[in-house]
Design a protein around this motif. Structure first.
Motif, PDB file in Angstrom:
ATOM      1  N   GLY A   1      -1.790 -10.171  -3.702  1.00  0.00           N
ATOM      2  CA  GLY A   1      -2.385 -10.302  -2.379  1.00  0.00           C
ATOM      3  C   GLY A   1      -1.368 -10.089  -1.282  1.00  0.00           C
ATOM      4  O   GLY A   1      -1.651  -9.452  -0.258  1.00  0.00           O
TER       5      GLY A   1
ATOM      6  N   THR B   1      -0.598  -6.314  -1.250  1.00  0.00           N
ATOM      7  CA  THR B   1      -1.713  -5.485  -0.779  1.00  0.00           C
ATOM      8  C   THR B   1      -2.271  -5.941   0.564  1.00  0.00           C
ATOM      9  O   THR B   1      -3.303  -5.439   1.005  1.00  0.00           O
TER      10      THR B   1
ATOM     11  N   ILE C   1      -5.667  -8.601   0.035  1.00  0.00           N
ATOM     12  CA  ILE C   1      -6.892  -8.137  -0.614  1.00  0.00           C
ATOM     13  C   ILE C   1      -7.114  -8.927  -1.901  1.00  0.00           C
ATOM     14  O   ILE C   1      -6.221  -9.035  -2.730  1.00  0.00           O
ATOM     15  N   ASP C   2      -8.312  -9.489  -2.032  1.00  0.00           N
ATOM     16  CA  ASP C   2      -8.693 -10.197  -3.257  1.00  0.00           C
ATOM     17  C   ASP C   2      -9.485  -9.225  -4.119  1.00  0.00           C
ATOM     18  O   ASP C   2     -10.643  -8.926  -3.834  1.00  0.00           O
ATOM     19  N   PHE C   3      -8.871  -8.721  -5.164  1.00  0.00           N
ATOM     20  CA  PHE C   3      -9.514  -7.707  -6.003  1.00  0.00           C
ATOM     21  C   PHE C   3     -10.738  -8.241  -6.737  1.00  0.00           C
ATOM     22  O   PHE C   3     -11.679  -7.498  -6.988  1.00  0.00           O
TER      23      PHE C   3
ATOM     24  N   SER D   1     -13.146  -9.937  -5.849  1.00  0.00           N
ATOM     25  CA  SER D   1     -14.417  -9.920  -5.106  1.00  0.00           C
ATOM     26  C   SER D   1     -14.815  -8.522  -4.638  1.00  0.00           C
ATOM     27  O   SER D   1     -15.763  -8.370  -3.885  1.00  0.00           O
ATOM     28  N   LYS D   2     -14.120  -7.505  -5.092  1.00  0.00           N
ATOM     29  CA  LYS D   2     -14.438  -6.131  -4.685  1.00  0.00           C
ATOM     30  C   LYS D   2     -15.578  -5.583  -5.540  1.00  0.00           C
ATOM     31  O   LYS D   2     -15.587  -5.730  -6.754  1.00  0.00           O
TER      32      LYS D   2
ATOM     33  N   GLY E   1     -13.625  -4.842  -9.024  1.00  0.00           N
ATOM     34  CA  GLY E   1     -12.538  -5.810  -8.831  1.00  0.00           C
ATOM     35  C   GLY E   1     -12.445  -6.788  -9.984  1.00  0.00           C
ATOM     36  O   GLY E   1     -11.352  -7.101 -10.462  1.00  0.00           O
TER      37      GLY E   1
END
Length: 144
Positions: free
Chosen positions: A44, A47, A50-52, A54-55, A83
């Motif tokens: 995080g 990036t 960014i919380d992968f 929850s993508k 994600g």
């Protein structure tokens, strides 16, 4: 049939497997904590937060932009949760790497123990069969 079951349970492999499963369950908790508490925050940070996990991409259904993955699923939308898949792959790679390191360490310990045994056997002198052969030869030489 009951005796066969008792024999099966009493075998060492079954007990080893049971211990492995129990240790594996505990190990999963450790790896999950490693990923969730240590690696994800670093990812995080790298990036930009960014919380992968929850993508996702909405395939069908009406979901407002910015809705969480859980809320989108609850709304009945078909989502492509890339994600979550990315995080599962990351978890797998971490687990595989840690298991590799553990097996490598155990093999190193086994090799060191085997070398110590070889050195001890070499230093121990002749085997029992060799001693008996020498005694036989000496007795045969005396008899002549």
């Amino acid at each position: 049939m009951i005796q066969e079951f008792k024999d099966f349970i009493a075998k060492g492999n079954v007990m080893d497997m049971a211990v492995g499963i129990i240790i594996g369950a505990a190990f999963t908790a450790i790896v999950s904590s490693l990923v969730d508490d240590l690696i994800n925050p670093i990812l995080g940070l790298i990036t930009g937060g960014i919380d992968f996990s929850s993508k996702y991409i909405v395939l069908s259904g009406d979901v407002a932009e910015g809705t969480s993955l859980a809320a989108a699923r609850e709304a009945g939308a078909a989502v492509f949760a890339y994600g979550s898949f990315f995080m599962a792959v990351l978890n797998f790679l971490i687990i595989a790497w840690v298991v590799f390191l553990l097996v490598k360490g155990v093999n190193r310990v086994k090799d060191a123990a085997a070398k110590k045994e070889e050195v001890a056997e070499e230093a121990a002198g002749p085997s029992q069969e060799e001693l008996l052969a020498q005694i036989r030869d000496l007795l045969a030489a005396k008899a002549v």
